[in-house]
Write a protein that holds these residues in place. Structure first.
Motif, PDB file in Angstrom:
ATOM      1  N   GLY A   1       0.832  -1.189   0.000  1.00 48.96           N
ATOM      2  CA  GLY A   1       0.000   0.000   0.000  1.00 48.96           C
ATOM      3  C   GLY A   1       0.864   1.234   0.000  1.00 48.96           C
ATOM      4  O   GLY A   1       1.875   1.297  -0.699  1.00 48.96           O
ATOM      5  N   TYR A   2       0.484   2.183   0.830  1.00 51.74           N
ATOM      6  CA  TYR A   2       1.287   3.399   0.886  1.00 51.74           C
ATOM      7  C   TYR A   2       1.226   3.999   2.275  1.00 51.74           C
ATOM      8  O   TYR A   2       0.330   3.731   3.074  1.00 51.74           O
ATOM      9  CB  TYR A   2       0.838   4.410  -0.165  1.00 51.74           C
ATOM     10  CG  TYR A   2      -0.624   4.789  -0.131  1.00 51.74           C
ATOM     11  CD1 TYR A   2      -1.085   5.802   0.700  1.00 51.74           C
ATOM     12  CD2 TYR A   2      -1.543   4.128  -0.944  1.00 51.74           C
ATOM     13  CE1 TYR A   2      -2.431   6.161   0.727  1.00 51.74           C
ATOM     14  CE2 TYR A   2      -2.881   4.470  -0.923  1.00 51.74           C
ATOM     15  CZ  TYR A   2      -3.323   5.482  -0.083  1.00 51.74           C
ATOM     16  OH  TYR A   2      -4.645   5.824  -0.057  1.00 51.74           O
ATOM     17  N   SER A   3       2.246   4.814   2.544  1.00 53.19           N
ATOM     18  CA  SER A   3       2.394   5.490   3.820  1.00 53.19           C
ATOM     19  C   SER A   3       2.558   6.981   3.567  1.00 53.19           C
ATOM     20  O   SER A   3       3.178   7.381   2.578  1.00 53.19           O
ATOM     21  CB  SER A   3       3.625   4.938   4.551  1.00 53.19           C
ATOM     22  OG  SER A   3       3.955   5.710   5.683  1.00 53.19           O
ATOM     23  N   TYR A   4       1.991   7.787   4.442  1.00 57.26           N
ATOM     24  CA  TYR A   4       2.160   9.237   4.347  1.00 57.26           C
ATOM     25  C   TYR A   4       3.382   9.679   5.153  1.00 57.26           C
ATOM     26  O   TYR A   4       3.608   9.203   6.271  1.00 57.26           O
ATOM     27  CB  TYR A   4       0.939   9.968   4.903  1.00 57.26           C
ATOM     28  CG  TYR A   4      -0.305   9.867   4.070  1.00 57.26           C
ATOM     29  CD1 TYR A   4      -0.554  10.786   3.055  1.00 57.26           C
ATOM     30  CD2 TYR A   4      -1.247   8.877   4.310  1.00 57.26           C
ATOM     31  CE1 TYR A   4      -1.721  10.708   2.298  1.00 57.26           C
ATOM     32  CE2 TYR A   4      -2.413   8.793   3.560  1.00 57.26           C
ATOM     33  CZ  TYR A   4      -2.637   9.710   2.555  1.00 57.26           C
ATOM     34  OH  TYR A   4      -3.785   9.623   1.813  1.00 57.26           O
ATOM     35  N   THR A   5       4.149  10.589   4.590  1.00 56.53           N
ATOM     36  CA  THR A   5       5.199  11.240   5.354  1.00 56.53           C
ATOM     37  C   THR A   5       4.570  12.343   6.202  1.00 56.53           C
ATOM     38  O   THR A   5       3.403  12.707   5.993  1.00 56.53           O
ATOM     39  CB  THR A   5       6.255  11.860   4.425  1.00 56.53           C
ATOM     40  OG1 THR A   5       5.666  12.979   3.728  1.00 56.53           O
ATOM     41  CG2 THR A   5       6.768  10.846   3.410  1.00 56.53           C
TER      42      THR A   5
ATOM     43  N   PHE B   1       6.598  10.678  -4.632  1.00 54.95           N
ATOM     44  CA  PHE B   1       5.240  10.145  -4.652  1.00 54.95           C
ATOM     45  C   PHE B   1       5.298   8.690  -5.085  1.00 54.95           C
ATOM     46  O   PHE B   1       5.787   8.360  -6.174  1.00 54.95           O
ATOM     47  CB  PHE B   1       4.349  10.931  -5.615  1.00 54.95           C
ATOM     48  CG  PHE B   1       2.960  10.339  -5.765  1.00 54.95           C
ATOM     49  CD1 PHE B   1       1.924  10.753  -4.948  1.00 54.95           C
ATOM     50  CD2 PHE B   1       2.715   9.353  -6.711  1.00 54.95           C
ATOM     51  CE1 PHE B   1       0.656  10.200  -5.077  1.00 54.95           C
ATOM     52  CE2 PHE B   1       1.450   8.793  -6.847  1.00 54.95           C
ATOM     53  CZ  PHE B   1       0.415   9.217  -6.014  1.00 54.95           C
ATOM     54  N   GLY B   2       4.800   7.802  -4.242  1.00 56.05           N
ATOM     55  CA  GLY B   2       4.767   6.384  -4.590  1.00 56.05           C
ATOM     56  C   GLY B   2       3.581   5.711  -3.954  1.00 56.05           C
ATOM     57  O   GLY B   2       3.207   6.012  -2.811  1.00 56.05           O
ATOM     58  N   ARG B   3       2.972   4.789  -4.696  1.00 58.32           N
ATOM     59  CA  ARG B   3       1.800   4.088  -4.180  1.00 58.32           C
ATOM     60  C   ARG B   3       1.797   2.676  -4.738  1.00 58.32           C
ATOM     61  O   ARG B   3       1.763   2.471  -5.953  1.00 58.32           O
ATOM     62  CB  ARG B   3       0.532   4.836  -4.589  1.00 58.32           C
ATOM     63  CG  ARG B   3      -0.752   4.180  -4.145  1.00 58.32           C
ATOM     64  CD  ARG B   3      -1.929   5.137  -4.272  1.00 58.32           C
ATOM     65  NE  ARG B   3      -1.968   5.787  -5.574  1.00 58.32           N
ATOM     66  CZ  ARG B   3      -2.694   6.864  -5.840  1.00 58.32           C
ATOM     67  NH1 ARG B   3      -3.421   7.419  -4.893  1.00 58.32           N
ATOM     68  NH2 ARG B   3      -2.700   7.388  -7.048  1.00 58.32           N
ATOM     69  N   ALA B   4       1.857   1.680  -3.852  1.00 59.56           N
ATOM     70  CA  ALA B   4       1.752   0.282  -4.262  1.00 59.56           C
ATOM     71  C   ALA B   4       0.290  -0.139  -4.201  1.00 59.56           C
ATOM     72  O   ALA B   4      -0.418   0.216  -3.256  1.00 59.56           O
ATOM     73  CB  ALA B   4       2.597  -0.605  -3.364  1.00 59.56           C
TER      74      ALA B   4
END
Length: 355
Positions: A54-58, A83-86
């Protein structure tokens, strides 16, 4: 011949037991999956080994593609971007998603940007165990085979998007019809776009497909009076219903036919939902009283694996956090599984003794 029959019986018993792991659960354990540099994040996909992506926010609200193994988050290669999103992971551990405005695949954590056919924007949404990737390039559905992109076309309109692919290569998503007056759930089979239809309303969209060709997503109902989670199979669209509201959507399905997504309830709020045998169940109903008292709330489920593990996002102490729900099987299911495994071991010993 006797050994062959016993082997088949043992395999059948074991398969039944593992199927029971997904069906016989009366409880789930909840695990929050904190992000990389903050608790904020969302789980988008899970494979049968329990790897979650998934993804995580900084802290500055940039997105980082992430993979969780045993609850621990690891950042995926960003190629220097912010910017990255699995979005999905197959059983070989290959991950797909986006880096910036480019469809990306990660092999062993290393990112490779996929072919864009000269387009300006691409996104990857699904991958099967053969490594075939589907998504969109600009406004057209696409499939990548060994990194090479092919335009899948539309139902006659100007835009389409692919979001999932089965092991057999059946691609599903959505496409506009001629004149772009509506968007329809679409299956691409042998390169041909097929309109899956609706629940009587104008539009629909597909989100996932399993090994037996069951497709799930959502559709307008008659009169466009609501949008309901939908299953398409053998040419028939089935309304999966809601938790009492006018909106629901199915995001994922496993090979046992369990469906997950979200639904509005009669109180107007949305909740992570699982559909079992066509019945919508609020996943929050499986949380303990203590968890509910602490304010835990599961908002949307995105994917489910064949063990019945569910991932998505919810609120943990008021913060959007990725979650993993794992079913707790009933004791008789474990007993059947152990009996089947014991029978298979016995058959193997008999075969060895005859060599």
């Amino acid at each position: 011949m006797t050994i062959r029959i016993k082997a088949r019986m043992a395999m059948a018993m074991t398969a039944l037991a593992f199927s029971g792991l997904a069906h016989a659960s009366t409880a789930y354990t909840l695990q929050w999956l904190p992000g990389l540099t903050s608790p904020l994040g969302s789980a988008q996909g899970i494979n049968n080994a329990g790897q979650v992506v998934g993804y995580s926010y900084t802290p500055s609200f940039e997105l980082q593609a992430a993979v969780w193994n045993d609850g621990t988050a690891t950042a995926l290669d960003s190629l220097g971007g912010t910017f990255g999103r699995a979005r999905a992971v197959n059983n070989a551990g290959q991950v797909i998603g986006d880096l910036g405005s480019r469809a990306t695949i990660w092999n062993n954590g290393v990112a490779t940007v996929l072919d864009t056919l000269g387009g300006n924007f691409s996104t990857a949404r699904g991958i099967n165990d053969a490594g075939q990737v589907v998504g969109a390039i600009d406004s057209r559905a696409a499939i990548w085979n060994n990194g090479t992109a092919t335009d899948l076309g539309t139902l006659g309109g100007s835009f389409s998007a692919a979001v999932a692919i089965s092991p057999a290569g059946q691609v599903v998503g959505a496409s506009s019809i001629s004149g772009d007056t509506a968007s329809r759930a679409t299956a691409w089979i042998n390169g041909k776009a097929i309109d899956l239809g609706t629940l009587g309303g104008g539009s629909s969209s597909a989100a996932a497909v399993n090994n037996v060709g069951q497709v799930v997503g959502g559709s307008n109902i008659a009169g466009d009076a609501g949008w309901h989670a939908t299953m398409w199979h053998n040419g028939t669209a089935t309304d999966l219903g809601t938790l009492g509201g006018t909106l629901s959507y199915a995001n994922g399905i496993n090979n046992a036919g369990q469906v997950v997504g979200y639904s509005l309830a009669a109180d107007g709020n949305g909740y992570a939902t699982i559909w079992i045998n066509g019945t919508a169940i609020d996943l929050n109903s499986f949380l303990s009283a203590a968890q509910r008292a602490d304010g835990a709330s599961l908002l949307e489920a995105h994917a489910i694996n064949d063990a019945g593990q569910v991932v998505g996002y919810g609120l943990n102490n008021g913060v959007q956090t990725a979650f993993l729900l794992s079913p707790v099987p009933e004791p008789q299911t474990y007993a059947l599984m152990l009996l089947g495994l014991g029978a298979m071991a016995f058959v193997r010993r008999q075969r060895q003794a005859k060599v």
